[in-house]
Design a protein around this motif. Structure first.
Motif, PDB file in Angstrom:
ATOM      1  N   ALA A 274       0.654  -1.068  -0.024  1.00 36.30           N
ATOM      2  CA  ALA A 274      -0.109  -0.024  -0.100  1.00 36.30           C
ATOM      3  C   ALA A 274       0.974   1.409   0.096  1.00 36.30           C
ATOM      4  O   ALA A 274       0.324   2.242  -0.295  1.00 36.30           O
ATOM      5  N   GLN A 275       2.140   1.000   0.349  1.00 35.14           N
ATOM      6  CA  GLN A 275       3.016   2.181   0.518  1.00 35.14           C
ATOM      7  C   GLN A 275       4.153   2.222  -0.522  1.00 35.14           C
ATOM      8  O   GLN A 275       5.046   3.092  -0.521  1.00 35.14           O
ATOM      9  N   ALA A 276       4.042   1.241  -1.261  1.00 37.14           N
ATOM     10  CA  ALA A 276       5.281   0.912  -2.314  1.00 37.14           C
ATOM     11  C   ALA A 276       4.992   1.384  -3.932  1.00 37.14           C
ATOM     12  O   ALA A 276       5.588   1.140  -4.693  1.00 37.14           O
ATOM     13  N   GLY A 277       3.971   2.467  -3.933  1.00 36.57           N
ATOM     14  CA  GLY A 277       3.790   2.794  -5.315  1.00 36.57           C
ATOM     15  C   GLY A 277       5.076   3.579  -5.804  1.00 36.57           C
ATOM     16  O   GLY A 277       5.211   3.656  -7.195  1.00 36.57           O
ATOM     17  N   PHE A 278       5.960   4.024  -5.140  1.00 35.68           N
ATOM     18  CA  PHE A 278       7.059   4.804  -5.658  1.00 35.68           C
ATOM     19  C   PHE A 278       8.073   3.853  -6.035  1.00 35.68           C
ATOM     20  O   PHE A 278       9.261   4.143  -6.540  1.00 35.68           O
ATOM     21  N   VAL A 279       8.271   2.534  -5.970  1.00 37.67           N
ATOM     22  CA  VAL A 279       9.163   1.854  -6.302  1.00 37.67           C
ATOM     23  C   VAL A 279       8.884   1.064  -7.648  1.00 37.67           C
ATOM     24  O   VAL A 279       7.863   0.052  -7.720  1.00 37.67           O
ATOM     25  N   GLY A 280       9.277   1.458  -8.859  1.00 36.69           N
ATOM     26  CA  GLY A 280       9.076   0.850 -10.161  1.00 36.69           C
ATOM     27  C   GLY A 280       7.681   0.544 -10.448  1.00 36.69           C
ATOM     28  O   GLY A 280       7.216  -0.394 -10.894  1.00 36.69           O
ATOM     29  N   GLY A 281       6.665   1.439  -9.844  1.00 38.10           N
ATOM     30  CA  GLY A 281       5.370   1.131 -10.201  1.00 38.10           C
ATOM     31  C   GLY A 281       4.345   0.395  -9.068  1.00 38.10           C
ATOM     32  O   GLY A 281       3.278   0.132  -9.334  1.00 38.10           O
ATOM     33  N   GLY A 282       5.208  -0.016  -8.147  1.00 36.93           N
ATOM     34  CA  GLY A 282       4.608  -0.840  -6.939  1.00 36.93           C
ATOM     35  C   GLY A 282       4.263  -2.273  -7.223  1.00 36.93           C
ATOM     36  O   GLY A 282       4.969  -2.919  -8.240  1.00 36.93           O
ATOM     37  N   ALA A 290      -6.906  -2.594  -3.027  1.00 36.05           N
ATOM     38  CA  ALA A 290      -7.403  -2.898  -2.142  1.00 36.05           C
ATOM     39  C   ALA A 290      -6.663  -2.674  -0.703  1.00 36.05           C
ATOM     40  O   ALA A 290      -6.982  -2.002   0.406  1.00 36.05           O
ATOM     41  N   ALA A 291      -5.213  -2.759  -1.003  1.00 34.52           N
ATOM     42  CA  ALA A 291      -4.235  -2.677   0.183  1.00 34.52           C
ATOM     43  C   ALA A 291      -4.284  -1.101   0.563  1.00 34.52           C
ATOM     44  O   ALA A 291      -4.188  -0.657   1.624  1.00 34.52           O
ATOM     45  N   GLN A 292      -4.237  -0.331  -0.667  1.00 27.00           N
ATOM     46  CA  GLN A 292      -4.127   1.217  -0.501  1.00 27.00           C
ATOM     47  C   GLN A 292      -5.317   1.806   0.168  1.00 27.00           C
ATOM     48  O   GLN A 292      -5.245   2.769   1.068  1.00 27.00           O
ATOM     49  N   THR A 293      -6.549   1.244   0.011  1.00 20.49           N
ATOM     50  CA  THR A 293      -7.915   1.480   0.498  1.00 20.49           C
ATOM     51  C   THR A 293      -7.845   1.369   2.074  1.00 20.49           C
ATOM     52  O   THR A 293      -8.384   2.067   2.928  1.00 20.49           O
ATOM     53  N   CYS A 310      -9.045  13.850   9.202  1.00 19.29           N
ATOM     54  CA  CYS A 310      -9.039  13.924   7.908  1.00 19.29           C
ATOM     55  C   CYS A 310      -9.686  12.329   7.270  1.00 19.29           C
ATOM     56  O   CYS A 310      -9.010  11.485   7.904  1.00 19.29           O
ATOM     57  N   ASP A 311     -10.487  12.248   6.565  1.00 22.35           N
ATOM     58  CA  ASP A 311     -11.081  11.315   5.992  1.00 22.35           C
ATOM     59  C   ASP A 311     -10.076  11.017   4.661  1.00 22.35           C
ATOM     60  O   ASP A 311     -10.313  11.566   3.431  1.00 22.35           O
ATOM     61  N   VAL A 312      -9.025  10.199   4.808  1.00 28.67           N
ATOM     62  CA  VAL A 312      -8.211  10.272   3.774  1.00 28.67           C
ATOM     63  C   VAL A 312      -8.680   9.540   2.561  1.00 28.67           C
ATOM     64  O   VAL A 312      -9.090   8.542   2.418  1.00 28.67           O
ATOM     65  N   GLU A 313      -8.434  10.419   1.421  1.00 27.67           N
ATOM     66  CA  GLU A 313      -8.914   9.925   0.088  1.00 27.67           C
ATOM     67  C   GLU A 313      -7.665   9.583  -0.677  1.00 27.67           C
ATOM     68  O   GLU A 313      -7.841   8.537  -1.634  1.00 27.67           O
ATOM     69  N   LYS A 314      -6.382  10.175  -0.456  1.00 29.39           N
ATOM     70  CA  LYS A 314      -5.411   9.944  -1.220  1.00 29.39           C
ATOM     71  C   LYS A 314      -4.087  10.081  -0.419  1.00 29.39           C
ATOM     72  O   LYS A 314      -4.282  11.048   0.585  1.00 29.39           O
TER      73      LYS A 314
END
Length: 453
Positions: A274-282, A290-293, A310-314
């Motif tokens: 859920a936190q790894a989007g910055f690594v080669g596209g995640g 689902a993990a990010q949600t 804060c209801d975190v959207e992103k």
């Protein structure tokens, strides 16, 4: 993070160096069964007399410790030599009049031909009995620890030479050196995983599955650090100059990216998908959406606990060198307000986007204009209700105070507000005119605030 690109270097399909030498000109040493070929004394004498100057002229990194004359092709005007070097890697040389000597490492020249027989430039000097060992100082210079088990030459271009080393334990690397090879030149050592299988630069001494066995070791280290995963599948993602990244999917549906220090091979940290989007596209082997949600809901709870509903959207992860700290940008649903949160195991601090910039962070999800109303209200506290803020920028900060320049919608000169740093919801504690703030971060620079004269 920037991934290192895979190489696509145009190299010769084969290293059939021996075909350059007509068989009739080779002074082949006599061989006895079970014994290395003997080196003719006259051939060695001629080699030691002529080869040192040739190897120096070639630019190869070699202090000659032994040499032999192989033969001569008078019709082609070429002479052939072998040299052993104090530095470790030996060479075969082709010398022609009025041209620079051609140089081949013993790993290249000793490769057998298609029929399995050694070529005419095969190295036989005692000092060249184990040419692969000559790669050890290059591997070390490349910052990699490897107990070399096997080696091979991949090929050489006009500027670079490429070699493969297989290490005990299953790991392997591609070593890129200058051409001709010289330890004083640039050396790059990359994991075999960085190269596509079957490419013109790729590994053959180890297989990809063996290479990925390192993930099991990282998984054990991750468990010791508190992240448990019964591995379902694994893959290599990318390498940077300092780290390697691997994805694992777990039997329970979760997934992680394991960060490994490239130089030592040590486990650095486990990053939830859920936190790894910055690594080669995640992550690609788990349901990252689902993990990010799920993670967004988790951050909503942490932010509320820190006093920032804060209801975190992103959300987006910011880099940190502290494995016990997460720095996250938050975008809230149905709100223009954003924030930078610094979470630890015991709690956290959440800065609105203006305060975040005063503390060295910058929001990317939230526009600066969302902070104008807050700044306008802060000016009222200094009896400047006539200024409705229309523009703002952070102009500098000390260890204890940060400064914000504001412009007013009526076009009259604006002001500079000072806020304490390290505080989640700071109240303005200082109020300056642009004249008074000339010495802070270069002073006011917004168009309507520039001090004339």
């Amino acid at each position: 993070m920037f991934p290192m690109k895979r190489f696509a270097i145009g190299l010769s399909a084969a290293l059939a160096v021996a075909i350059l030498i007509p068989a009739a000109v080779i002074s082949a040493p006599k061989e006895e069964k079970g014994k290395p070929a003997a080196v003719d004394a006259k051939a060695r004498e001629a080699g030691m007399k002529e080869a040192p100057a040739l190897i120096q002229a070639s630019g190869a990194g070699c202090t000659v410790s032994d040499a032999r004359f192989i033969g001569e092709d008078k019709k082609a005007g070429a002479k052939y030599y072998e040299v052993a070097c104090n530095e470790g890697m030996g060479f075969a040389l082709i010398a022609k009049k009025d041209t620079a000597p051609q140089v081949y490492t013993c790993l290249e020249s000793s490769q057998p031909a298609a029929d399995g027989k050694a070529g005419g430039l095969a190295c036989i000097l005692p000092g060249n009995a184990n040419p692969g060992a000559g790669l050890a100082p290059f591997v070390k210079k490349g910052g990699v620890t490897c107990d070399i088990e096997n080696t091979r030459a991949i090929g050489s271009g006009a500027k670079n030479s490429y070699f493969e080393v297989a290490c005990k334990g299953g790991s392997g690397y591609v070593v890129q050196t200058t051409s001709p090879m010289n330890i004083s030149g640039d050396v790059v050592v990359n994991s075999c995983l960085l190269y596509e299988e079957g490419g013109n630069v790729s590994c053959k001494l180890t297989n990809r599955q063996t290479q990925l066995a390192i993930v099991d070791t990282l998984n054990t280290a991750a468990a010791a650090a508190g992240t448990t995963c019964a591995i379902k599948d694994k893959r290599y993602i990318l390498s940077t100059k300092v780290d390697n990244y691997f994805e694992v999917s777990c039997q329970d549906g979760k997934g992680y990216v394991y960060q490994q220090t490239a130089t030592t091979g040590a486990f650095a940290r486990a990053i939830p998908c859920a936190q790894a989007g910055f690594v080669g596209g995640g992550c690609t082997m788990t349901d990252a959406v689902a993990a990010q949600t799920e993670q967004a809901g988790f951050y909503s709870k942490l932010a509320a606990k820190a006093g920032f509903p804060c209801d975190v959207e992103k959300y987006g992860m910011l880099p940190t060198n502290d494995p016990k700290k997460e720095i996250v940008e938050l975008k809230c649903k149905n709100s223009d307000v954003g924030a930078i949160a610094v979470f630890t195991a015991t709690g956290g601090t959440v800065y609105d986007c203006l305060t975040a910039e005063l503390n060295g962070f910058r929001c990317s999800f939230t526009k600066t204009s969302t902070q104008y109303a807050r700044l306008t209200k802060d000016l009222v506290g200094f009896n400047k209700a006539s200024c409705t803020v229309s523009d703002a920028r952070v102009i500098g900060a000390t260890e204890t105070e940060g400064f914000v320049e504001v412009a007013c919608s009526d076009g009259l000169p604006g002001w500079v507000l000072g806020y304490p740093t390290g505080v989640a919801k700071p109240a303005a504690k200082e109020f300056l005119s642009c004249v008074q703030a000339k010495g802070i971060g270069g002073g006011c620079k917004l168009p309507t605030n520039k001090v004339k004269g």
